[in-house]
Design a protein around this motif. Structure first.
Motif, PDB file in Angstrom:
ATOM      1  N   ALA A 412      63.773  30.826  -1.918  1.00 26.62           N
ATOM      2  CA  ALA A 412      63.356  29.594  -2.591  1.00 26.62           C
ATOM      3  C   ALA A 412      62.842  29.927  -3.996  1.00 26.62           C
ATOM      4  O   ALA A 412      62.029  30.826  -4.163  1.00 26.62           O
ATOM      5  CB  ALA A 412      62.278  28.890  -1.791  1.00 26.62           C
ATOM      6  N   MET A 413      63.311  29.189  -4.987  1.00 29.94           N
ATOM      7  CA  MET A 413      62.775  29.285  -6.341  1.00 29.94           C
ATOM      8  C   MET A 413      61.770  28.154  -6.495  1.00 29.94           C
ATOM      9  O   MET A 413      62.099  26.983  -6.271  1.00 29.94           O
ATOM     10  CB  MET A 413      63.896  29.146  -7.374  1.00 29.94           C
ATOM     11  CG  MET A 413      63.471  29.467  -8.806  1.00 29.94           C
ATOM     12  SD  MET A 413      63.180  31.223  -9.101  1.00 29.94           S
ATOM     13  CE  MET A 413      64.865  31.852  -9.198  1.00 29.94           C
ATOM     14  N   TYR A 414      60.537  28.474  -6.859  1.00 25.11           N
ATOM     15  CA  TYR A 414      59.492  27.467  -6.863  1.00 25.11           C
ATOM     16  C   TYR A 414      58.440  27.810  -7.919  1.00 25.11           C
ATOM     17  O   TYR A 414      58.444  28.905  -8.500  1.00 25.11           O
ATOM     18  CB  TYR A 414      58.834  27.382  -5.479  1.00 25.11           C
ATOM     19  CG  TYR A 414      57.987  28.593  -5.123  1.00 25.11           C
ATOM     20  CD1 TYR A 414      56.598  28.515  -5.128  1.00 25.11           C
ATOM     21  CD2 TYR A 414      58.580  29.821  -4.816  1.00 25.11           C
ATOM     22  CE1 TYR A 414      55.818  29.622  -4.824  1.00 25.11           C
ATOM     23  CE2 TYR A 414      57.817  30.923  -4.506  1.00 25.11           C
ATOM     24  CZ  TYR A 414      56.432  30.829  -4.520  1.00 25.11           C
ATOM     25  OH  TYR A 414      55.661  31.922  -4.227  1.00 25.11           O
ATOM     26  N   VAL A 415      57.530  26.876  -8.139  1.00 26.77           N
ATOM     27  CA  VAL A 415      56.410  27.104  -9.045  1.00 26.77           C
ATOM     28  C   VAL A 415      55.219  27.573  -8.220  1.00 26.77           C
ATOM     29  O   VAL A 415      54.771  26.866  -7.310  1.00 26.77           O
ATOM     30  CB  VAL A 415      56.047  25.832  -9.823  1.00 26.77           C
ATOM     31  CG1 VAL A 415      54.813  26.066 -10.697  1.00 26.77           C
ATOM     32  CG2 VAL A 415      57.218  25.389 -10.695  1.00 26.77           C
ATOM     33  N   ASN A 416      54.740  28.737  -8.523  1.00 27.98           N
ATOM     34  CA  ASN A 416      53.659  29.342  -7.747  1.00 27.98           C
ATOM     35  C   ASN A 416      52.312  28.781  -8.198  1.00 27.98           C
ATOM     36  O   ASN A 416      51.522  29.429  -8.874  1.00 27.98           O
ATOM     37  CB  ASN A 416      53.698  30.860  -7.909  1.00 27.98           C
ATOM     38  CG  ASN A 416      52.734  31.563  -6.978  1.00 27.98           C
ATOM     39  OD1 ASN A 416      52.216  30.964  -6.036  1.00 27.98           O
ATOM     40  ND2 ASN A 416      52.491  32.837  -7.234  1.00 27.98           N
ATOM     41  N   ASP A 417      52.082  27.522  -7.827  1.00 28.99           N
ATOM     42  CA  ASP A 417      50.872  26.817  -8.247  1.00 28.99           C
ATOM     43  C   ASP A 417      50.644  25.679  -7.261  1.00 28.99           C
ATOM     44  O   ASP A 417      51.597  25.038  -6.818  1.00 28.99           O
ATOM     45  CB  ASP A 417      51.050  26.260  -9.665  1.00 28.99           C
ATOM     46  CG  ASP A 417      49.743  25.820 -10.300  1.00 28.99           C
ATOM     47  OD1 ASP A 417      49.148  24.845  -9.794  1.00 28.99           O
ATOM     48  OD2 ASP A 417      49.327  26.427 -11.301  1.00 28.99           O
ATOM     49  N   ASP A 418      49.385  25.422  -6.935  1.00 29.16           N
ATOM     50  CA  ASP A 418      49.102  24.377  -5.952  1.00 29.16           C
ATOM     51  C   ASP A 418      48.967  22.991  -6.562  1.00 29.16           C
ATOM     52  O   ASP A 418      48.563  22.040  -5.879  1.00 29.16           O
ATOM     53  CB  ASP A 418      47.850  24.723  -5.138  1.00 29.16           C
ATOM     54  CG  ASP A 418      46.591  24.826  -5.993  1.00 29.16           C
ATOM     55  OD1 ASP A 418      46.652  24.520  -7.203  1.00 29.16           O
ATOM     56  OD2 ASP A 418      45.549  25.244  -5.449  1.00 29.16           O
ATOM     57  N   ASN A 419      49.318  22.842  -7.838  1.00 30.82           N
ATOM     58  CA  ASN A 419      49.309  21.530  -8.478  1.00 30.82           C
ATOM     59  C   ASN A 419      50.625  20.826  -8.163  1.00 30.82           C
ATOM     60  O   ASN A 419      51.696  21.301  -8.552  1.00 30.82           O
ATOM     61  CB  ASN A 419      49.134  21.673  -9.984  1.00 30.82           C
ATOM     62  CG  ASN A 419      48.903  20.338 -10.680  1.00 30.82           C
ATOM     63  OD1 ASN A 419      49.229  19.276 -10.142  1.00 30.82           O
ATOM     64  ND2 ASN A 419      48.365  20.383 -11.879  1.00 30.82           N
ATOM     65  N   PRO A 420      50.606  19.690  -7.481  1.00 34.53           N
ATOM     66  CA  PRO A 420      51.864  19.008  -7.123  1.00 34.53           C
ATOM     67  C   PRO A 420      52.644  18.495  -8.324  1.00 34.53           C
ATOM     68  O   PRO A 420      53.827  18.156  -8.187  1.00 34.53           O
ATOM     69  CB  PRO A 420      51.386  17.851  -6.242  1.00 34.53           C
ATOM     70  CG  PRO A 420      49.969  17.604  -6.645  1.00 34.53           C
ATOM     71  CD  PRO A 420      49.417  18.961  -6.989  1.00 34.53           C
ATOM     72  N   LEU A 421      52.005  18.452  -9.480  1.00 38.27           N
ATOM     73  CA  LEU A 421      52.687  18.033 -10.707  1.00 38.27           C
ATOM     74  C   LEU A 421      53.934  18.860 -10.960  1.00 38.27           C
ATOM     75  O   LEU A 421      54.923  18.369 -11.503  1.00 38.27           O
ATOM     76  CB  LEU A 421      51.720  18.153 -11.889  1.00 38.27           C
ATOM     77  CG  LEU A 421      52.264  17.900 -13.292  1.00 38.27           C
ATOM     78  CD1 LEU A 421      52.599  16.423 -13.470  1.00 38.27           C
ATOM     79  CD2 LEU A 421      51.251  18.342 -14.345  1.00 38.27           C
ATOM     80  N   TYR A 422      53.907  20.137 -10.564  1.00 41.10           N
ATOM     81  CA  TYR A 422      54.966  21.072 -10.943  1.00 41.10           C
ATOM     82  C   TYR A 422      56.107  21.202  -9.943  1.00 41.10           C
ATOM     83  O   TYR A 422      57.095  21.886 -10.212  1.00 41.10           O
ATOM     84  CB  TYR A 422      54.366  22.474 -11.152  1.00 41.10           C
ATOM     85  CG  TYR A 422      53.262  22.540 -12.158  1.00 41.10           C
ATOM     86  CD1 TYR A 422      53.389  21.945 -13.415  1.00 41.10           C
ATOM     87  CD2 TYR A 422      52.071  23.216 -11.864  1.00 41.10           C
ATOM     88  CE1 TYR A 422      52.361  22.017 -14.348  1.00 41.10           C
ATOM     89  CE2 TYR A 422      51.041  23.295 -12.796  1.00 41.10           C
ATOM     90  CZ  TYR A 422      51.198  22.683 -14.031  1.00 41.10           C
ATOM     91  OH  TYR A 422      50.181  22.761 -14.945  1.00 41.10           O
ATOM     92  N   VAL A 423      55.984  20.597  -8.770  1.00 36.09           N
ATOM     93  CA  VAL A 423      56.923  20.865  -7.681  1.00 36.09           C
ATOM     94  C   VAL A 423      58.365  20.576  -8.065  1.00 36.09           C
ATOM     95  O   VAL A 423      59.282  21.329  -7.713  1.00 36.09           O
ATOM     96  CB  VAL A 423      56.510  20.071  -6.424  1.00 36.09           C
ATOM     97  CG1 VAL A 423      57.659  20.028  -5.419  1.00 36.09           C
ATOM     98  CG2 VAL A 423      55.289  20.706  -5.786  1.00 36.09           C
ATOM     99  N   GLU A 424      58.607  19.500  -8.805  1.00 39.66           N
ATOM    100  CA  GLU A 424      59.980  19.140  -9.160  1.00 39.66           C
ATOM    101  C   GLU A 424      60.460  19.776 -10.463  1.00 39.66           C
ATOM    102  O   GLU A 424      61.568  19.474 -10.911  1.00 39.66           O
ATOM    103  CB  GLU A 424      60.109  17.619  -9.266  1.00 39.66           C
ATOM    104  CG  GLU A 424      60.074  16.897  -7.936  1.00 39.66           C
ATOM    105  CD  GLU A 424      60.408  15.424  -8.081  1.00 39.66           C
ATOM    106  OE1 GLU A 424      61.575  15.107  -8.402  1.00 39.66           O
ATOM    107  OE2 GLU A 424      59.493  14.587  -7.887  1.00 39.66           O
ATOM    108  N   ASP A 425      59.679  20.643 -11.056  1.00 37.66           N
ATOM    109  CA  ASP A 425      60.082  21.211 -12.338  1.00 37.66           C
ATOM    110  C   ASP A 425      61.309  22.112 -12.240  1.00 37.66           C
ATOM    111  O   ASP A 425      61.907  22.474 -13.260  1.00 37.66           O
ATOM    112  CB  ASP A 425      58.915  21.982 -12.971  1.00 37.66           C
ATOM    113  CG  ASP A 425      57.864  21.046 -13.567  1.00 37.66           C
ATOM    114  OD1 ASP A 425      58.061  19.819 -13.500  1.00 37.66           O
ATOM    115  OD2 ASP A 425      56.846  21.540 -14.084  1.00 37.66           O
ATOM    116  N   ILE A 426      61.721  22.465 -11.033  1.00 34.59           N
ATOM    117  CA  ILE A 426      62.949  23.249 -10.883  1.00 34.59           C
ATOM    118  C   ILE A 426      64.180  22.462 -11.325  1.00 34.59           C
ATOM    119  O   ILE A 426      65.220  23.050 -11.634  1.00 34.59           O
ATOM    120  CB  ILE A 426      63.144  23.754  -9.440  1.00 34.59           C
ATOM    121  CG1 ILE A 426      63.334  22.586  -8.467  1.00 34.59           C
ATOM    122  CG2 ILE A 426      62.000  24.636  -9.008  1.00 34.59           C
ATOM    123  CD1 ILE A 426      63.883  23.016  -7.114  1.00 34.59           C
TER     124      ILE A 426
END
Length: 683
Positions: A412-426
């Motif tokens: 999985a390529m993901y943003v390693n941060d617990d802020n949900p703001l970033y989840v769709e940045d992929i």
């Protein structure tokens, strides 16, 4: 000013590069030339290169304003421009590279060319001089011109119209010189010309193409002359073979640009737009290629001009190889609207997170529901977004009392941060394309992006995080003047004259010529093996030519008008925007037609679906709040600090004429961004 420029020029010539590749080979000079001894064939490639770097920087920056590109950071140079809230430093790099790297050389190469009767070098220098100063005038409105590289410290400013007239005169003189045989023994233009290989016929067509472009930019003024434009078009490029372009190379190593350090050789727009991870395409441009004017038509150019990344990846049990995957094509960052399931525009929430991580072991993030509800309409909308971009092989979702717990599995390529703001940045796929010399690239024919927060894993597996785009790979060509542009200009002028059938024919030919131009380059990539990555993955969809069947289907689709009677000026200009893409002329066109104001003649809204950026704080700029006002839109850049700090008297005097109408107090007044340049005033 002149003393500083000569010092820098000495550095440029002293460090003369002999390593990069074909077009740089002409610069090898064992005699270590200086500004007095440098021969015309040694000097011209440097003038061409530094003009092009200024041009490439301009392309990537101002087309933020045209909603083609944006930044991951709302405070970055490109990010601020795309949000119509620029700051002064946006002006620096193009100014530096033009004046320090190119303009300072021009008087000396002209003198040397005149001494030896090398008239074609004098002509080429005059063409580049006109291109550079016209670009400066288009960006800033007023600029040092006649005294720019002759006065020591305080050159007087010329108005934009004065610069325009001077540049047009230089083109006329250049055409005469290109038609004049050089003196016997004079250095042949082919020895130093990196654009047209010494072909004076192509240079003359370039001159006429520039005339057509610049005369057409006067469409709001009383100097607009349709017949003069059409005459210039007739003498400009008449086929893609007449295009002027600069060829670039994915070099293995090399010396760097003395102003910014970028290696000579790779594409200048790549240097600025796709070398790092900080830029993304805007949704407006992406939808021109995937949903033109709401027609739902997918353009065959979309896979070539929009980057794609692997997603929904499944790794082997030992995590040594990728077993399966799908392709995710860039959706573009929506600057004005609200994504499905969201409460607000994405950039209103905060910066994008471009630093993605490839999971090589299970990693769990807990997203607080109270944080999710800041951005999303509901918890279920957030979960739906996760399920859109990941499979059950990639993630496990568990709803807890106060959190949504997501475990990212290997692959999985993901943003390693617990802020949900970033989840769709992929879904905002990297514009980045990896150059070989940076060690990110796996080979000179594999220019795909392998960057992640742990880049070794990405390269080892061959996980493609971005395929790059047609105009922004290390060895993408820089189109300086094209037959396609001439056809679009012809279509626009004929439409405005009421010749609907002539405009329609030129419009169709323009679209087809862009397909042809792209296929020429795409074939070269296919021929050298770019369609397969170094790890054996098929990326041919992003690098291979478009089939005739695909082109025919598009030309017969609702995205292309099927008869002259239904053609609009908007159709012409929005198709032109696709083809011109990063060229800064795109912003000139958007300004000429007042973005989406719809108040130019009876033509209606030209750039439909375009809207004001949602996150527009105005902390570095001041604009009108009335969309019908010229001052509602970004119209120019602020003068660079070199002028406001060291030439402030002349700089402030240059904007004094705007005090009464626009309330400008000095050159650092934030309202300057909303002041139209001379040809952009709505009449």
């Amino acid at each position: 000013m002149k003393k500083l420029l000569y010092i820098t020029l000495s550095l440029i010539l002293t460090f003369g590069v002999a390593s990069c590749d074909n077009w740089l080979d002409v610069n090898t000079n064992p005699d270590n030339p200086n500004n007095l001894s440098a021969t015309v064939d040694v000097r011209l490639p440097w003038i061409q290169y530094y003009y092009m770097y200024a041009w490439g920087t301009t392309n990537a920056r101002v087309n933020g304003a045209a909603q083609i590109i944006t930044g991951t950071s709302r405070a970055s140079t490109v990010g601020r421009l795309s949000l119509w809230n620029p700051y002064q430093s946006a002006s620096v790099t193009m100014y530096q590279n033009w004046f320090v790297g190119a303009a300072a050389n021009i008087p000396d190469i002209i003198n040397r060319a005149q001494e030896e009767g090398a008239y074609h070098y004098e002509a080429a220098a005059l063409v580049i001089k006109s291109m550079g100063y016209m670009m400066m005038a288009d960006l800033y409105g007023e600029m040092p011109y006649e005294q720019a590289v002759t006065a020591d410290f305080s050159p007087a400013f010329s108005t934009g119209e004065e610069i325009f007239d001077g540049c047009m005169a230089d083109l006329d003189r250049a055409i005469e010189l290109f038609q004049t045989p050089q003196e016997q023994g004079a250095t042949p233009l082919s020895a130093g010309d990196t654009w047209n290989g010494g072909n004076t016929d192509k240079w003359i067509k370039l001159c006429y193409g520039l005339k057509a472009r610049w005369l057409n930019n006067l469409s709001k003024t009383d100097r607009y002359d349709p017949e003069a434009i059409l005459a210039a078009v007739q003498n400009g490029p008449q086929s893609t073979a007449d295009n002027t372009k600069m060829t670039h190379y994915n070099v293995e190593s090399g010396e760097g640009n003395v102003t910014v350090g970028d290696v000579y050789g790779p594409c200048v727009t790549w240097d600025v737009a796709a070398w790092g991870t900080g830029q993304r395409l805007a949704r407006y441009y992406a939808q021109l290629l995937t949903n033109f004017k709401g027609t739902g038509v997918e353009d065959p150019r979309a896979d070539k001009m929009l980057p794609s990344s692997m997603y929904k990846v499944k790794l082997s049990a030992d995590k040594s190889r990728i077993e399966s995957y799908e392709w995710l094509r860039d959706e573009g960052v929506d600057l004005s609207g609200i994504d499905e399931g969201w409460k607000m525009n994405r950039l209103q929430g905060g910066n994008l997170n471009g630093y993605l991580t490839l999971a090589m072991k299970d990693d769990t993030q807990k997203y607080a529901k109270k944080d999710i509800e800041l951005y999303y309409e509901s918890i279920s909308a957030f979960i739906a977004a996760l399920n859109k971009y990941y499979t059950t092989d990639n993630i496990t979702i568990k709803e807890e009392t106060d959190t949504i717990k997501v475990t990212y599995h290997p692959g999985a390529m993901y943003v390693n941060d617990d802020n949900p703001l970033y989840v769709e940045d992929i879904k905002y796929v990297q514009l980045r394309a990896d150059a070989f010399y940076e060690t990110q690239g796996l080979s000179t024919t594999d220019m795909n992006c392998y960057y992640t927060a742990v880049p070794g894993d990405s390269r080892t597996l061959g996980f493609v995080q971005g395929t790059g785009t047609f105009y922004t790979r290390p060895d993408s060509d820089s189109d300086i003047m094209t037959y396609t542009e001439m056809l679009f200009i012809k279509a626009e002028v004929l439409f405005r004259q009421g010749d609907a059938q002539g405009a329609y024919n030129a419009y169709k030919d323009a679209i087809l010529s862009h397909f042809s131009r792209m296929n020429e380059k795409l074939k070269t990539w296919t021929d050298i093996g770019c369609g397969t990555t170094a790890r054996g993955f098929d990326v041919s969809f992003a690098y291979s030519p478009m089939s005739q069947a695909e082109i025919d289907a598009y030309m017969a689709s609702p995205a292309v008008k099927q008869d002259a009677g239904s053609l609009t000026l908007s159709d012409i200009m929005m198709q032109k925007l696709i083809a011109m893409c990063f060229d800064y002329q795109s912003w000139n066109d958007v300004r000429r037609y007042n973005y989406f104001a719809g108040n130019i003649g009876s033509y209606g809204v030209i750039y439909t679906e375009m809207a004001v950026p949602a996150y527009r704080t105005g902390d570095f700029s001041t604009f009108s709040t009335d969309p019908a006002s010229d001052q509602y839109y970004l119209r120019r850049l602020m003068q660079p600090s070199f002028e406001t700090d060291y030439n402030s008297t002349e700089c402030n005097a240059s904007v004094a004429p705007y005090a009464a109408t626009y309330g400008i107090s000095n050159a650092l007044d934030y309202k300057i961004y909303s002041v139209p340049v001379w040809w952009d005033v709505t009449r």
